[in-house]
Write an enzyme that holds these catalytic residues in place. Structure first.
Site, PDB file in Angstrom:
ATOM      1  N   HIS A 101       0.787  -1.025  -0.047  1.00 40.96           N
ATOM      2  CA  HIS A 101       0.073  -0.012   0.105  1.00 40.96           C
ATOM      3  C   HIS A 101       0.833   1.043  -0.073  1.00 40.96           C
ATOM      4  O   HIS A 101       0.810   2.297  -0.664  1.00 40.96           O
ATOM      5  CB  HIS A 101      -0.927  -0.110   1.167  1.00 40.96           C
ATOM      6  CG  HIS A 101      -1.749   1.326   1.479  1.00 40.96           C
ATOM      7  ND1 HIS A 101      -2.992   1.487   0.799  1.00 40.96           N
ATOM      8  CD2 HIS A 101      -1.343   2.464   2.050  1.00 40.96           C
ATOM      9  CE1 HIS A 101      -3.246   2.605   1.176  1.00 40.96           C
ATOM     10  NE2 HIS A 101      -2.311   3.177   1.929  1.00 40.96           N
ATOM     11  N   GLU A 102       2.055   1.399   1.007  1.00 42.47           N
ATOM     12  CA  GLU A 102       2.785   2.413   0.495  1.00 42.47           C
ATOM     13  C   GLU A 102       3.742   2.605  -0.394  1.00 42.47           C
ATOM     14  O   GLU A 102       3.764   3.783  -0.817  1.00 42.47           O
ATOM     15  CB  GLU A 102       3.682   2.261   2.137  1.00 42.47           C
ATOM     16  CG  GLU A 102       2.851   2.384   3.420  1.00 42.47           C
ATOM     17  CD  GLU A 102       2.072   3.342   3.604  1.00 42.47           C
ATOM     18  OE1 GLU A 102       2.455   4.723   3.066  1.00 42.47           O
ATOM     19  OE2 GLU A 102       0.973   3.374   4.355  1.00 42.47           O
ATOM     20  N   HIS A 105       1.822   4.415  -2.794  1.00 44.11           N
ATOM     21  CA  HIS A 105       1.856   5.993  -2.808  1.00 44.11           C
ATOM     22  C   HIS A 105       3.035   6.464  -3.575  1.00 44.11           C
ATOM     23  O   HIS A 105       2.996   7.596  -4.068  1.00 44.11           O
ATOM     24  CB  HIS A 105       1.812   6.585  -1.368  1.00 44.11           C
ATOM     25  CG  HIS A 105       0.657   6.331  -0.561  1.00 44.11           C
ATOM     26  ND1 HIS A 105      -0.728   7.010  -1.033  1.00 44.11           N
ATOM     27  CD2 HIS A 105       0.184   5.957   0.511  1.00 44.11           C
ATOM     28  CE1 HIS A 105      -1.628   6.875  -0.327  1.00 44.11           C
ATOM     29  NE2 HIS A 105      -0.930   5.990   1.003  1.00 44.11           N
ATOM     30  N   HIS A 109       3.062   9.095  -6.829  1.00 35.14           N
ATOM     31  CA  HIS A 109       4.047  10.034  -6.932  1.00 35.14           C
ATOM     32  C   HIS A 109       4.934  10.256  -8.074  1.00 35.14           C
ATOM     33  O   HIS A 109       4.982  11.182  -8.866  1.00 35.14           O
ATOM     34  CB  HIS A 109       4.986  10.139  -5.413  1.00 35.14           C
ATOM     35  CG  HIS A 109       5.764  11.451  -5.550  1.00 35.14           C
ATOM     36  ND1 HIS A 109       7.244  11.287  -5.146  1.00 35.14           N
ATOM     37  CD2 HIS A 109       5.592  12.684  -5.799  1.00 35.14           C
ATOM     38  CE1 HIS A 109       7.788  12.570  -5.234  1.00 35.14           C
ATOM     39  NE2 HIS A 109       6.911  13.349  -5.657  1.00 35.14           N
TER      40      HIS A 109
END
Length: 232
Positions: A101-102, A105, A109
């Site tokens: 999940h991280e 991100h 980006h």
């Protein structure tokens, strides 16, 4: 008007706290449940994160371990993926899901995902608004109920709600990316993917709870201070 801290509308604050507590308890219990399930692949959260970054062609993001439980985050400012102690070295299905999940991100980006850009762009303004909203409202009340100042304070607090609303698609999209990658890249089996989905869904509900809690607080401010001259 009733006292600011003790009045009938305070039930809205309590309701918001209860919603947040329930969501937090749910995500913690769900994570603990699937943290007991070792992944078939045997890879750790950190290894899964690195594999996904490599697969996405992202070479400028570093991975580090940080203290705490579920303190995982991605910092777009210094391009650092921080994985908590409960994620970094764990081979559990839950840990791999959180790590993925991280990384979602980081991919957002890297690809210029618009909602993430908007959230990053408005953060400084939101931070100022959240810190100054209550002082501005208080000053407005003390200055013979200056409604203009009070309204500015309420709008400043509303920025927090706007920020949280923008955060929702960012978090949901990161989870969707994580699930697709874990499924398509074979990092988890078909039986393990639904477990990760349960963990990420529970985590997403905490953001929904935060939106509801902030909305209830904003509603309370409007009921208390948005009535213009009606101050009895």
């Amino acid at each position: 008007m009733y006292g600011f801290f003790f009045d009938p509308t305070f039930i809205l604050v309590i309701a918001g706290l209860v919603i947040s507590m329930i969501a937090s308890a749910h995500v913690n219990s769900t994570f603990r449940r699937y943290d007991e399930v070792r992944s078939t692949s045997g890879i750790t959260g950190a290894q899964a994160a690195q594999a996904i970054l490599d697969g996405a062609g992202i070479t400028d993001v570093s991975i580090q371990q940080v203290a705490g439980n579920l303190t995982d985050n991605y910092n777009s400012g210094n391009l650092t993926l921080s994985l908590s102690e409960s994620t970094y070295n764990s081979t559990s299905v839950a840990a791999i899901g959180v790590a993925a999940h991280e990384v979602g991100h980081a991919i957002q980006h890297h690809t210029g995902y618009l909602p993430l850009k908007i959230r990053t762009g408005i953060f400084p303004l939101v931070n100022i608004g959240s810190n100054l909203s209550f002082p501005i409202i208080l000053i407005g009340v003390l200055l013979s109920w200056n409604q203009t100042l009070i309204n500015i304070g309420i709008w400043a607090f509303a920025l927090v709600l706007i920020f949280q609303l923008v955060t929702l698609p960012v978090e949901f999209n990161a989870s969707a990316r994580a699930l697709n990658i874990l499924r398509n890249d074979g990092l988890l089996t078909s039986d393990e993917v639904p477990m990760v989905k349960s963990v990420l869904t529970a985590a997403a509900l905490t953001y929904v709870a935060a939106v509801l809690s902030t909305f209830l607080q904003l509603l309370r401010l409007v009921l208390l201070f948005g009535g213009g001259n009606d101050r009895d």
